[in-house]
Design a protein around this motif. Structure first.
Motif, PDB file in Angstrom:
ATOM      1  N   THR A 194       0.859  -1.183   0.000  1.00 25.17           N
ATOM      2  CA  THR A 194       0.000   0.000   0.000  1.00 25.17           C
ATOM      3  C   THR A 194       0.893   1.230   0.000  1.00 25.17           C
ATOM      4  OG1 THR A 194      -0.091   0.060   2.423  1.00 25.17           O
ATOM      5  CG2 THR A 194      -1.815  -1.211   1.275  1.00 25.17           C
ATOM      6  N   VAL A 195       0.386   2.394  -0.220  1.00 22.29           N
ATOM      7  CA  VAL A 195       1.185   3.623  -0.253  1.00 22.29           C
ATOM      8  C   VAL A 195       1.708   3.907   1.147  1.00 22.29           C
ATOM      9  CG1 VAL A 195       1.180   6.097  -0.743  1.00 22.29           C
ATOM     10  CG2 VAL A 195      -0.165   4.544  -2.164  1.00 22.29           C
ATOM     11  N   GLY A 196       3.003   3.834   1.291  1.00 22.38           N
ATOM     12  CA  GLY A 196       3.662   4.102   2.557  1.00 22.38           C
ATOM     13  C   GLY A 196       3.602   2.957   3.533  1.00 22.38           C
ATOM     14  N   SER A 197       3.043   1.820   3.168  1.00 19.09           N
ATOM     15  CA  SER A 197       2.933   0.694   4.092  1.00 19.09           C
ATOM     16  C   SER A 197       2.614  -0.574   3.317  1.00 19.09           C
ATOM     17  CB  SER A 197       1.856   0.994   5.139  1.00 19.09           C
ATOM     18  OG  SER A 197       1.819  -0.031   6.110  1.00 19.09           O
ATOM     19  N   TYR A 198       2.066  -1.592   4.031  1.00 21.76           N
ATOM     20  CA  TYR A 198       1.679  -2.850   3.386  1.00 21.76           C
ATOM     21  C   TYR A 198       0.611  -3.516   4.253  1.00 21.76           C
ATOM     22  CZ  TYR A 198       4.387  -5.359   6.900  1.00 21.76           C
ATOM     23  OH  TYR A 198       4.857  -5.855   8.082  1.00 21.76           O
ATOM     24  N   ASP A 199      -0.108  -4.465   3.653  1.00 25.64           N
ATOM     25  CA  ASP A 199      -1.098  -5.253   4.390  1.00 25.64           C
ATOM     26  C   ASP A 199      -0.688  -6.710   4.330  1.00 25.64           C
ATOM     27  OD1 ASP A 199      -2.716  -3.165   5.128  1.00 25.64           O
ATOM     28  OD2 ASP A 199      -4.011  -3.314   3.351  1.00 25.64           O
ATOM     29  N   CYS A 200      -0.968  -7.404   5.426  1.00 21.27           N
ATOM     30  CA  CYS A 200      -0.708  -8.847   5.479  1.00 21.27           C
ATOM     31  C   CYS A 200      -2.031  -9.534   5.786  1.00 21.27           C
ATOM     32  CB  CYS A 200       0.324  -9.155   6.558  1.00 21.27           C
ATOM     33  SG  CYS A 200       0.770 -10.908   6.640  1.00 21.27           S
ATOM     34  N   VAL A 201      -2.539 -10.310   4.814  1.00 21.92           N
ATOM     35  CA  VAL A 201      -3.849 -10.959   4.961  1.00 21.92           C
ATOM     36  C   VAL A 201      -3.710 -12.448   4.739  1.00 21.92           C
ATOM     37  CG1 VAL A 201      -5.113  -8.887   4.243  1.00 21.92           C
ATOM     38  CG2 VAL A 201      -4.442 -10.591   2.525  1.00 21.92           C
ATOM     39  N   CYS A 202      -4.673 -13.199   5.303  1.00 28.22           N
ATOM     40  CA  CYS A 202      -4.698 -14.648   5.063  1.00 28.22           C
ATOM     41  C   CYS A 202      -5.070 -14.936   3.621  1.00 28.22           C
ATOM     42  CB  CYS A 202      -5.684 -15.319   6.000  1.00 28.22           C
ATOM     43  SG  CYS A 202      -5.123 -15.414   7.721  1.00 28.22           S
ATOM     44  N   PRO A 203      -4.530 -16.004   3.065  1.00 27.43           N
ATOM     45  CA  PRO A 203      -4.891 -16.371   1.693  1.00 27.43           C
ATOM     46  C   PRO A 203      -6.418 -16.598   1.564  1.00 27.43           C
ATOM     47  CG  PRO A 203      -2.989 -17.623   2.440  1.00 27.43           C
ATOM     48  CD  PRO A 203      -3.517 -16.916   3.644  1.00 27.43           C
ATOM     49  N   ASN A 205      -4.648 -15.174  11.946  1.00 26.32           N
ATOM     50  CA  ASN A 205      -3.611 -14.140  12.057  1.00 26.32           C
ATOM     51  C   ASN A 205      -2.485 -14.484  11.092  1.00 26.32           C
ATOM     52  OD1 ASN A 205      -1.724 -12.225  12.727  1.00 26.32           O
ATOM     53  ND2 ASN A 205      -1.728 -12.671  14.929  1.00 26.32           N
ATOM     54  N   PRO A 206      -2.365 -13.693   9.994  1.00 28.94           N
ATOM     55  CA  PRO A 206      -1.349 -14.043   8.986  1.00 28.94           C
ATOM     56  C   PRO A 206       0.075 -13.715   9.419  1.00 28.94           C
ATOM     57  CG  PRO A 206      -2.468 -12.038   8.367  1.00 28.94           C
ATOM     58  CD  PRO A 206      -3.150 -12.525   9.607  1.00 28.94           C
ATOM     59  N   ARG A 207       0.226 -12.975  10.537  1.00 36.21           N
ATOM     60  CA  ARG A 207       1.580 -12.619  10.983  1.00 36.21           C
ATOM     61  C   ARG A 207       2.192 -13.700  11.875  1.00 36.21           C
ATOM     62  NH1 ARG A 207       2.367  -7.429   9.413  1.00 36.21           N
ATOM     63  NH2 ARG A 207       0.481  -6.193   9.014  1.00 36.21           N
ATOM     64  N   LEU A 208       1.386 -14.743  12.139  1.00 36.08           N
ATOM     65  CA  LEU A 208       1.884 -15.885  12.911  1.00 36.08           C
ATOM     66  C   LEU A 208       2.003 -17.080  11.981  1.00 36.08           C
ATOM     67  CD1 LEU A 208      -0.290 -15.591  16.161  1.00 36.08           C
ATOM     68  CD2 LEU A 208       2.069 -14.835  15.846  1.00 36.08           C
ATOM     69  N   LYS A 209       2.990 -17.890  12.261  1.00 35.89           N
ATOM     70  CA  LYS A 209       3.151 -19.105  11.464  1.00 35.89           C
ATOM     71  C   LYS A 209       1.979 -20.047  11.726  1.00 35.89           C
ATOM     72  CE  LYS A 209       6.525 -22.619  10.224  1.00 35.89           C
ATOM     73  NZ  LYS A 209       7.853 -23.208  10.525  1.00 35.89           N
ATOM     74  N   ASP A 210       1.443 -20.548  10.622  1.00 31.41           N
ATOM     75  CA  ASP A 210       0.230 -21.397  10.669  1.00 31.41           C
ATOM     76  C   ASP A 210      -0.940 -20.678  11.342  1.00 31.41           C
ATOM     77  OD1 ASP A 210       1.661 -23.496   9.508  1.00 31.41           O
ATOM     78  OD2 ASP A 210       2.360 -24.203  11.478  1.00 31.41           O
ATOM     79  N   GLY A 211      -0.868 -19.349  11.265  1.00 26.44           N
ATOM     80  CA  GLY A 211      -1.959 -18.577  11.879  1.00 26.44           C
ATOM     81  C   GLY A 211      -3.226 -18.521  11.032  1.00 26.44           C
ATOM     82  N   CYS A 212      -3.135 -18.919   9.764  1.00 26.34           N
ATOM     83  CA  CYS A 212      -4.325 -18.904   8.865  1.00 26.34           C
ATOM     84  C   CYS A 212      -4.855 -20.329   8.713  1.00 26.34           C
ATOM     85  CB  CYS A 212      -3.942 -18.326   7.502  1.00 26.34           C
ATOM     86  SG  CYS A 212      -3.491 -16.574   7.538  1.00 26.34           S
ATOM     87  N   ALA A 213      -6.067 -20.559   9.128  1.00 27.83           N
ATOM     88  CA  ALA A 213      -6.702 -21.886   9.030  1.00 27.83           C
ATOM     89  C   ALA A 213      -7.749 -21.884   7.903  1.00 27.83           C
ATOM     90  CB  ALA A 213      -7.358 -22.228  10.358  1.00 27.83           C
ATOM     91  N   PRO A 214      -7.884 -23.019   7.197  1.00 30.00           N
ATOM     92  CA  PRO A 214      -8.892 -23.083   6.115  1.00 30.00           C
ATOM     93  C   PRO A 214     -10.310 -22.894   6.668  1.00 30.00           C
ATOM     94  CG  PRO A 214      -7.345 -24.926   6.000  1.00 30.00           C
ATOM     95  CD  PRO A 214      -7.109 -24.267   7.313  1.00 30.00           C
ATOM     96  N   ARG A 215     -11.127 -22.149   5.904  1.00 30.88           N
ATOM     97  CA  ARG A 215     -12.527 -21.998   6.296  1.00 30.88           C
ATOM     98  C   ARG A 215     -13.436 -22.798   5.351  1.00 30.88           C
ATOM     99  NH1 ARG A 215     -14.262 -15.947   5.832  1.00 30.88           N
ATOM    100  NH2 ARG A 215     -12.122 -15.519   6.548  1.00 30.88           N
ATOM    101  N   LYS A 216     -12.885 -23.800   4.708  1.00 27.03           N
ATOM    102  CA  LYS A 216     -13.625 -24.584   3.701  1.00 27.03           C
ATOM    103  C   LYS A 216     -14.838 -25.287   4.287  1.00 27.03           C
ATOM    104  CE  LYS A 216     -12.925 -28.131   0.177  1.00 27.03           C
ATOM    105  NZ  LYS A 216     -11.953 -29.049  -0.446  1.00 27.03           N
ATOM    106  N   LEU A 217     -14.623 -25.954   5.443  1.00 30.83           N
ATOM    107  CA  LEU A 217     -15.726 -26.695   6.044  1.00 30.83           C
ATOM    108  C   LEU A 217     -16.840 -25.763   6.473  1.00 30.83           C
ATOM    109  CD1 LEU A 217     -13.744 -29.295   8.203  1.00 30.83           C
ATOM    110  CD2 LEU A 217     -14.856 -29.632   5.975  1.00 30.83           C
TER     111      LEU A 217
END
Length: 502
Positions: free
Chosen positions: A72-81, A87-99
């Motif tokens: 982003t302008v002057g920064s960035y965003d970190c989002v789950c796929p 929490n995308p800033r933690l390892k394995d912090g993003c869990a599937p929401r498929k179910l």
């Protein structure tokens, strides 16, 4: 680092050196101040637009993000796929929401399907109810239009209920009135062959147009036939009043009309069959005139209205023009109806309908049985119609000149003369001088008996053919004088002005 001044002082004096938009001024007394690019930017803050955005996600040492990094302008965003959450800033912090997502989709799909199904079902039910209500209204409308109330008044209630068919049954019986089921038709309608649910084979008469007069004729026919029960009168099973044009349901008569066997098909009726058919017609008319609960005048007796079953038994049909006359009356004044060639000239002139009008028409049928000539189209070389020419030839003892050749070859002249004498009596210009049908039927009866008993009593035969009228010779003598000339003038006037729809 600039001088001993501060950021604020230089901004006021106009000697401010932090020229880039994305830069900040930092005081560092007593040495002065320093210009730096803002976080997320890099470059030269002392030049206009010198500080440019940094793409953090593209750096060799990107920021901590275990998801998807978006600059982003002057920064960035970190989002789950896509398809995960957390929490995308933690390892394995993003869990599937498929179910979770699939369950929601299934719930929404099932709910939507049930809703649509219920909506469609409700729409179908409502539509059917609307159609049924509309159909009931139309049936009620047609019932009244087709004189159903009048029919209920004319016919016993129990009989009326038993005689009324519903449209669905008749459509099923005729395969929705398929052309392949047509038996024939005319100016007044079409007749279809049908098979009812109880396996009865019937003929269904369907009118072409909803004309008031034809509807009145239809109700008249139902009312009359519902009270008639005779082996030589076509049996009416019932009617349908649920359509724009009413329907009549008769017993099915398989062998066509007498007209067809005389004029269309190759000649096949023997003399005995013709005499028997004449006797059966005479008996049915005598029954209608005197034995039925109401005296019924058919008013349209002709060979096309005489049906023949598989045993060549005659059945009188088409009672649309018929009239019932109270027992205490002998005549009724009415609008003229009938068929060219068969209509009583006296009835035509006076509009007074009596049973003798049917007697005249029966006389024409006798002439037709003897000659196989069409009353509606025959014209002699002298310009006479069939009836006039026949009476003239009988009066001159030249009956053989007009007889059907099949009769001439197979029948004694005396028998043909006797039938011709009956015909002449029936064709008398004055109705009161004609015999009744009860008297007329004794003639064919005697002939039929004599055919089976060659030596039968001469006195019985003579009595049968007298009919309480002048003898054959007397009839011929009268016809050859004043009455014959009067007949010609009367009938010429009749034929020249005749134009009836039936």
């Amino acid at each position: 680092m600039f001088g001993n001044s501060s950021c604020a002082e230089d901004q006021k004096s106009g000697a401010y050196w932090c020229l880039s938009d994305n830069s900040d001024c930092h005081d560092d007394p007593p040495r002065g101040y320093e210009c730096r690019c803002q976080p997320g930017y890099k470059g030269n803050p002392y030049m206009p637009n010198g500080c440019q955005d940094i793409d953090e996600c593209a750096q060799p040492d990107p920021p901590l993000c275990f998801g998807r990094c978006i600059n982003t302008v002057g920064s960035y965003d970190c989002v789950c796929p896509y398809g995960t959450y957390g929490n995308p800033r933690l390892k394995d912090g993003c869990a599937p929401r498929k179910l979770k997502f699939s369950g929601l989709v299934i719930a929404i799909g099932v709910g939507s399907g049930i809703f649509i199904l219920l909506f469609m079902l409700a729409a179908v039910i409502i539509r059917r109810k609307v159609r049924a209500r509309k159909a009931e209204k139309m049936k009620d409308f047609f019932f009244k239009q087709n004189r159903g109330l009048l029919l209920q008044q004319l016919v016993d209630k129990d009989i009326a209920e038993r005689m009324i068919f519903n449209l669905e049954e008749l459509e099923k019986a005729t395969s929705s009135f398929d052309d392949a089921r047509k038996l024939g038709g005319g100016g007044h309608g079409t007749v279809y062959k049908g098979i009812l649910s109880d396996q009865r084979i019937v003929a269904i008469k369907k009118s072409r147009h909803a004309i008031k007069r034809e509807i009145d004729d239809f109700i008249n026919e139902v009312a009359i036939l519902s009270q008639v029960n005779h082996r030589n009168v076509v049996k009416l099973f019932g009617c349908c009043l649920e359509t724009e044009v009413p329907l009549l349901v008769y017993e099915f008569i398989s062998n066509g009309t007498l007209h067809d066997h005389l004029h269309v098909a190759p000649p096949s009726l023997s003399w005995k069959e013709r005499i028997r058919i004449a006797l059966e017609i005479a008996r049915s008319l005598a029954y209608l005139h005197s034995a039925a609960s109401v005296s019924v005048i058919h008013r349209d007796i002709k060979t096309t209205n005489i049906l023949l079953d598989d045993q060549f038994i005659a059945k009188v049909s088409d009672f649309g023009a018929s009239r019932g006359i109270p027992i205490d009356q002998t005549a009724v004044t009415t609008t003229i109806q009938g068929t060219f060639g068969y209509l009583d000239p006296e009835y035509y002139q006076t509009s007074r309908l009596t049973e003798k009008s049917d007697v005249y028409s029966f006389g024409v049928i006798l002439v037709e049985l003897l000659t196989r000539r069409r009353p509606s189209s025959y014209i002699s070389s002298e310009g006479f119609n069939l009836v006039s020419h026949f009476v003239l030839l009988v009066s001159e003892h030249r009956l053989c000149d007009i007889l059907d050749s099949k009769i001439t070859e197979a029948v004694k002249a005396e028998e043909a003369d006797k039938v011709a004498a009956i015909a002449v009596m029936c064709l008398n210009p004055k109705g009161e001088d004609r015999p009744t049908m009860r008297q007329v039927e004794t003639g064919p009866e005697a002939l039929q008996s004599s055919a089976g008993n060659a030596g039968s009593n001469q006195t019985t035969e003579e009595h049968a053919f007298r009919l309480s009228h002048p003898s054959v010779e007397e009839s011929n003598s009268n016809a050859s004088a004043y009455n014959l000339s009067r007949r010609y003038s009367m009938e010429d006037e009749f034929w020249s002005s005749m134009s009836f729809p039936r």
